[in-house]
Enzyme design. Structure first.
Site, PDB file in Angstrom:
ATOM      1  N   ARG A  47     -36.862 -22.972 -19.122  1.00 58.71           N
ATOM      2  CA  ARG A  47     -37.649 -23.942 -19.909  1.00 58.71           C
ATOM      3  C   ARG A  47     -39.124 -23.878 -19.507  1.00 58.71           C
ATOM      4  O   ARG A  47     -40.013 -24.033 -20.339  1.00 58.71           O
ATOM      5  CB  ARG A  47     -37.087 -25.356 -19.743  1.00 58.71           C
ATOM      6  CG  ARG A  47     -37.942 -26.421 -20.407  1.00 58.71           C
ATOM      7  CD  ARG A  47     -37.200 -27.708 -20.734  1.00 58.71           C
ATOM      8  NE  ARG A  47     -36.414 -28.236 -19.653  1.00 58.71           N
ATOM      9  CZ  ARG A  47     -36.880 -28.823 -18.550  1.00 58.71           C
ATOM     10  NH1 ARG A  47     -38.180 -28.958 -18.372  1.00 58.71           N
ATOM     11  NH2 ARG A  47     -36.073 -29.277 -17.622  1.00 58.71           N
ATOM     12  N   TYR A  99     -48.720 -28.070 -45.659  1.00 65.51           N
ATOM     13  CA  TYR A  99     -47.285 -27.721 -45.715  1.00 65.51           C
ATOM     14  C   TYR A  99     -46.469 -29.020 -45.613  1.00 65.51           C
ATOM     15  O   TYR A  99     -46.670 -29.816 -44.679  1.00 65.51           O
ATOM     16  CB  TYR A  99     -46.934 -26.747 -44.581  1.00 65.51           C
ATOM     17  CG  TYR A  99     -45.465 -26.678 -44.347  1.00 65.51           C
ATOM     18  CD1 TYR A  99     -44.597 -26.217 -45.331  1.00 65.51           C
ATOM     19  CD2 TYR A  99     -44.907 -27.121 -43.148  1.00 65.51           C
ATOM     20  CE1 TYR A  99     -43.223 -26.196 -45.129  1.00 65.51           C
ATOM     21  CE2 TYR A  99     -43.546 -27.095 -42.940  1.00 65.51           C
ATOM     22  CZ  TYR A  99     -42.713 -26.639 -43.942  1.00 65.51           C
ATOM     23  OH  TYR A  99     -41.354 -26.631 -43.746  1.00 65.51           O
ATOM     24  N   ASP A 170     -53.672 -23.721 -39.441  1.00 67.29           N
ATOM     25  CA  ASP A 170     -52.354 -23.117 -39.690  1.00 67.29           C
ATOM     26  C   ASP A 170     -52.608 -21.758 -40.361  1.00 67.29           C
ATOM     27  O   ASP A 170     -53.059 -21.688 -41.501  1.00 67.29           O
ATOM     28  CB  ASP A 170     -51.538 -24.055 -40.597  1.00 67.29           C
ATOM     29  CG  ASP A 170     -50.118 -23.547 -40.842  1.00 67.29           C
ATOM     30  OD1 ASP A 170     -49.879 -22.348 -40.693  1.00 67.29           O
ATOM     31  OD2 ASP A 170     -49.262 -24.369 -41.230  1.00 67.29           O
ATOM     32  N   LYS A 195     -42.144 -16.713 -40.233  1.00 68.73           N
ATOM     33  CA  LYS A 195     -42.566 -16.059 -41.486  1.00 68.73           C
ATOM     34  C   LYS A 195     -42.979 -14.611 -41.229  1.00 68.73           C
ATOM     35  O   LYS A 195     -42.158 -13.837 -40.789  1.00 68.73           O
ATOM     36  CB  LYS A 195     -43.685 -16.874 -42.129  1.00 68.73           C
ATOM     37  CG  LYS A 195     -43.465 -18.386 -42.101  1.00 68.73           C
ATOM     38  CD  LYS A 195     -42.230 -18.823 -42.847  1.00 68.73           C
ATOM     39  CE  LYS A 195     -42.109 -20.349 -42.775  1.00 68.73           C
ATOM     40  NZ  LYS A 195     -40.860 -20.860 -43.242  1.00 68.73           N
TER      41      LYS A 195
HETATM   42  C1  PLP Z   1     -47.614 -22.912 -43.789  1.00 69.67           C
HETATM   43  C2  PLP Z   1     -46.461 -23.356 -42.951  1.00 69.67           C
HETATM   44  N1  PLP Z   1     -46.702 -23.999 -41.807  1.00 69.67           N
HETATM   45  C3  PLP Z   1     -45.690 -24.425 -41.016  1.00 69.67           C
HETATM   46  C4  PLP Z   1     -44.369 -24.244 -41.364  1.00 69.67           C
HETATM   47  C5  PLP Z   1     -43.271 -24.779 -40.485  1.00 69.67           C
HETATM   48  O1  PLP Z   1     -42.613 -23.751 -39.807  1.00 69.67           O
HETATM   49  P1  PLP Z   1     -41.077 -23.776 -39.382  1.00 69.67           P
HETATM   50  O2  PLP Z   1     -40.269 -23.798 -40.626  1.00 69.67           O
HETATM   51  O3  PLP Z   1     -40.942 -22.534 -38.561  1.00 69.67           O
HETATM   52  O4  PLP Z   1     -40.861 -25.017 -38.577  1.00 69.67           O
HETATM   53  C6  PLP Z   1     -44.069 -23.571 -42.550  1.00 69.67           C
HETATM   54  C7  PLP Z   1     -42.662 -23.365 -42.965  1.00 69.67           C
HETATM   55  O5  PLP Z   1     -42.364 -23.129 -44.116  1.00 69.67           O
HETATM   56  C8  PLP Z   1     -45.144 -23.115 -43.369  1.00 69.67           C
HETATM   57  O6  PLP Z   1     -44.922 -22.473 -44.536  1.00 69.67           O
END
Ligand code: PLP
Length: 360
Positions: A47, A99, A170, A195
């Protein structure tokens, strides 16, 4: 070193014990102490730290031009660590088209803990107006989801500096191949490594990369270790492996997305295409409304109808129905994660699906 070389070499360690050319997965949760009670390997308990996690964090930090990175068990856990690191009562400014999972995290879990204002980040005056004495974080996401709007990170970074506010970007859609927010003035970069970085839709994960090891960073590191939403050694391994081909995959995603966007722009059933000119994500509006959009998403054979993005396989999604009743996403919008299949096959698949949907 250039990005292709960093992607292949920085996350790898040749195993000194066996000479294995690819770093083994260290599944052990605990590490042997030395006679003096110390930890000769530098690791104590998984961890707190693990060799596969160190490799991935080092790799992400180099890819984004940062000084350190923390990886988490999902993108939301990574974003959540930044929110959790703020003092309670702090004010956060986030984009109107953030998001939806992170927006829900702020609205539901942080409801009585943080104050949040949502602002159209293309309107710099609106951003300035939203700043308060206790604004501690500006969050940007660019290109945005699902309208692929572009935010001027450099201009927002100047405003953030002026008011001494942390700026976090992001960078999931653009990836470090197309955009390095730290070089444009951001303090932190967030990724859903689920992704494009992982790239194969088989490993959930998230990361924060920092430009500076300051007090906020120390808190994010503490949250990672003490809250414990860490990425498993196996998922770290998969993500390091995926990143090795990231620069080449991104070129392929971009080539295909550019060609698909041109095809859709010239299609008489398509009202509008949203494509920023780079990357592998696009969305489009169908003239026949929500029903036609649903029908197209249901009819494609190569594009799987599924949420998420960034894998080698193409995905299509009726975005409004996953975002829930309060969504502002147009009901006739389809979001596409353009994969690495042959573009002729992809265009034919979508062309047939649109033809079948006509006259509904
Ligand atoms: C632009 C964006 N940020 C953050 C996230 C969140 O990521 P996670 O699904 O790995 O928690 C996503 C997920 O679809 C995303 O498309």
């Amino acid at each position: 070193m250039k990005i292709e070389t960093i992607a292949i070499h920085t996350g790898n360690l040749i195993d000194p014990a066996t000479g294995a050319a690819i770093q083994p997965i260290t599944l052990s949760t605990t590490f042997e102490r030395g006679e003096d009670g110390g930890y000769p390997s530098g690791y104590m308990y998984t961890r707190a730290g693990n060799p596969n996690r160190s490799s991935l964090e080092n790799l992400l930090s180099k890819l984004e031009g940062g000084v350190d990175a923390s990886v988490f068990s999902s993108g939301n856990a990574a974003g959540g660590a930044v929110f959790q690191a703020l003092d309670s009562g702090s004010h956060v400014i986030a984009p109107t088209d953030m998001y939806h999972g992170l927006r829900n995290l702020l609205n539901v879990v942080y409801k009585n803990i943080l104050q949040v204002s949502y602002v159209d980040m293309s309107d710099l005056d609106a951003l300035r107006t939203a700043i308060k004495d206790d604004t501690k974080l500006i969050w940007v996401e660019t290109p945005s989801n699902p309208l692929l709007k572009i935010t001027d990170i450099e201009a927002i970074a100047k405003i953030a500096k002026e008011y001494q506010i942390t700026l976090c970007c992001d960078n999931t859609f653009a990836t470090p191949v197309f955009q390095n927010p730290l070089n444009l003035g951001a303090d932190l970069v967030m990724h859903s490594t689920t992704k494009y970085l992982g790239g194969h839709s088989d490993a959930l994960g998230g990361a924060i990369v920092t430009k500076e090891k300051n007090a906020l960073w120390k808190k994010i590191r503490d949250i990672q270790e003490l809250s414990g939403a860490v990425l498993s050694p196996f998922d770290c391994y998969l993500t390091v492996r995926g990143i090795k081909t990231l620069p080449y995959r991104m070129r392929g995603h971009q080539d295909n997305a550019q060609q698909l966007s041109k095809f859709l722009e010239s299609h008489q059933e398509v009202e509008r295409v949203f494509y920023p000119g780079f990357g592998g994500m696009l969305s489009f509006l169908l003239k026949g409304g929500s029903e036609q959009a649903r029908k197209v998403a249901n009819s494609t054979k190569l594009f799987t109808q599924a949420t998420s993005l960034g894998g080698v396989e193409s995905l299509i999604e009726h975005r409004a129905s996953i975002e829930g009743p309060d969504t502002k996403t147009p009901r006739n919008l389809l979001r596409v994660s353009v994969g690495l299949e042959n573009i002729d096959d992809l265009i034919e698949d979508i062309a047939v699906a649109i033809t079948e949907s006509q006259g509904l």
